[in-house]
Design a protein around this motif. Sequence first.
Motif, mmCIF file in Angstrom:
data_model
loop_
_atom_site.group_PDB
_atom_site.id
_atom_site.type_symbol
_atom_site.label_atom_id
_atom_site.label_comp_id
_atom_site.label_asym_id
_atom_site.label_seq_id
_atom_site.Cartn_x
_atom_site.Cartn_y
_atom_site.Cartn_z
ATOM 1 N N PHE A 2 -8.978 2.946 46.542
ATOM 2 C CA PHE A 2 -9.470 2.238 47.714
ATOM 3 C C PHE A 2 -8.410 1.260 48.208
ATOM 4 C CE2 PHE A 2 -13.496 3.531 45.858
ATOM 5 C CZ PHE A 2 -14.287 3.809 46.966
ATOM 6 N N LYS A 3 -8.339 1.092 49.506
ATOM 7 C CA LYS A 3 -7.515 0.037 50.091
ATOM 8 C C LYS A 3 -8.279 -1.286 49.980
ATOM 9 C CE LYS A 3 -5.134 2.979 53.448
ATOM 10 N NZ LYS A 3 -3.838 2.884 52.759
ATOM 11 N N SER A 5 -8.786 -3.448 52.194
ATOM 12 C CA SER A 5 -9.658 -3.626 53.364
ATOM 13 C C SER A 5 -10.979 -2.889 53.194
ATOM 14 C CB SER A 5 -8.946 -3.141 54.631
ATOM 15 O OG SER A 5 -8.569 -1.783 54.509
ATOM 16 N N GLU A 6 -10.943 -1.734 52.533
ATOM 17 C CA GLU A 6 -12.175 -0.981 52.284
ATOM 18 C C GLU A 6 -13.053 -1.699 51.272
ATOM 19 O OE1 GLU A 6 -10.491 3.561 53.004
ATOM 20 O OE2 GLU A 6 -10.192 2.598 51.053
ATOM 21 N N GLU A 9 -14.747 -4.656 52.888
ATOM 22 C CA GLU A 9 -15.911 -4.237 53.662
ATOM 23 C C GLU A 9 -17.111 -3.997 52.748
ATOM 24 O OE1 GLU A 9 -18.302 -3.456 56.821
ATOM 25 O OE2 GLU A 9 -16.254 -4.251 56.860
ATOM 26 N N LEU A 10 -16.877 -3.390 51.590
ATOM 27 C CA LEU A 10 -17.964 -3.176 50.628
ATOM 28 C C LEU A 10 -18.565 -4.497 50.174
ATOM 29 C CD1 LEU A 10 -16.668 -0.355 48.214
ATOM 30 C CD2 LEU A 10 -18.688 -0.249 49.698
#
Length: 325
Positions: A2-3, A5-6, A9-10
């Motif tokens: 995962f990045k 940024s991802e 968001e989570l």
Amino acid sequence: MFKSSELLELVNTHIAGLAFTREPRGLYEPVSYVLSLGGKRIRPVLMLMAYNLYKKDVESVLNQAVGIEVYHNYTLLHDDLMDKAERRRGKATVHKVWNENTAILSGDAMLVLAYRFMAAGCPSELLAKVLDLFSLTALEICEGQQYDMDFEARLDVTEAEYLEMIRLKTSVLLASSLKIGAWLGGATEGDASLLYDFGINLGVAFQLKDDWLDVYGNPDIFGKNIGGDILCNKKTYLLIQALGHCDEEQARQLHRWLAATDFNPDEKITAVKSLYDAIGVGSMCLQKIEEYTALAANFLEQVNVPASTKAELKVLMNRLMDREV
């Protein structure tokens, strides 16, 4: 992988979905308010990134990640109260929206909630050592805060004392986030310790960058007024170096500003910044940031996973060091 940024968001989605349904509402509304203010969420993201070095199902440790963020925001709530700060992330602080007693009690509730999140769904074989590390970290942060308060009355704070204070107040929570994430992901003790040391050095560099930005950041990007630390005589790395490297005349001017009780804020910031420029403390701070960033990178390099797996952690580290906010 995962990045960051991802993962952010989570975390934000999970926090937005939290519903504190217990009564009385006057206790829990400030908790929801604090968590709604956002922020970088660096600590939960680091926990998820450490977990993701070993496993893919990062959603399974969101409770622990949120526990770290709730705890961090609890410390900010009480810090704001102790500092009598009126704004946090562009919004009024809890003790200004409600009152000081509410800030104390809701902060206490956040500490308990942080432990509940940390324990929720934690594998039984890991629960004791996760809570032991979390408790030690919480205690060390209190120690760091006390040192920071003690420094307010001193002009002889050494570089070593300051670095130890920010290790306790800032670094240990980043380091623990990484170590707990690694444990939950099934890392070896060796890898978990290396990630902890990565976090310690990253945290010191992060705080030093904050010190530098408060003086040399772009106010249009920084998001708050430049020079706040100068106005309140906060013992930062820059002030400590200035006091340690100034000549006799520079020392006289610095001490005059440090003792002043009636002054024009812009004049004080300009004068002290000029002294910092002449002494060269901005460059000293940047050099120290580079040293700690290099130490952090070295510990990360030793973590026994493929380089491609660690790449996103390196990206985040560099982004934190290159940031302007």
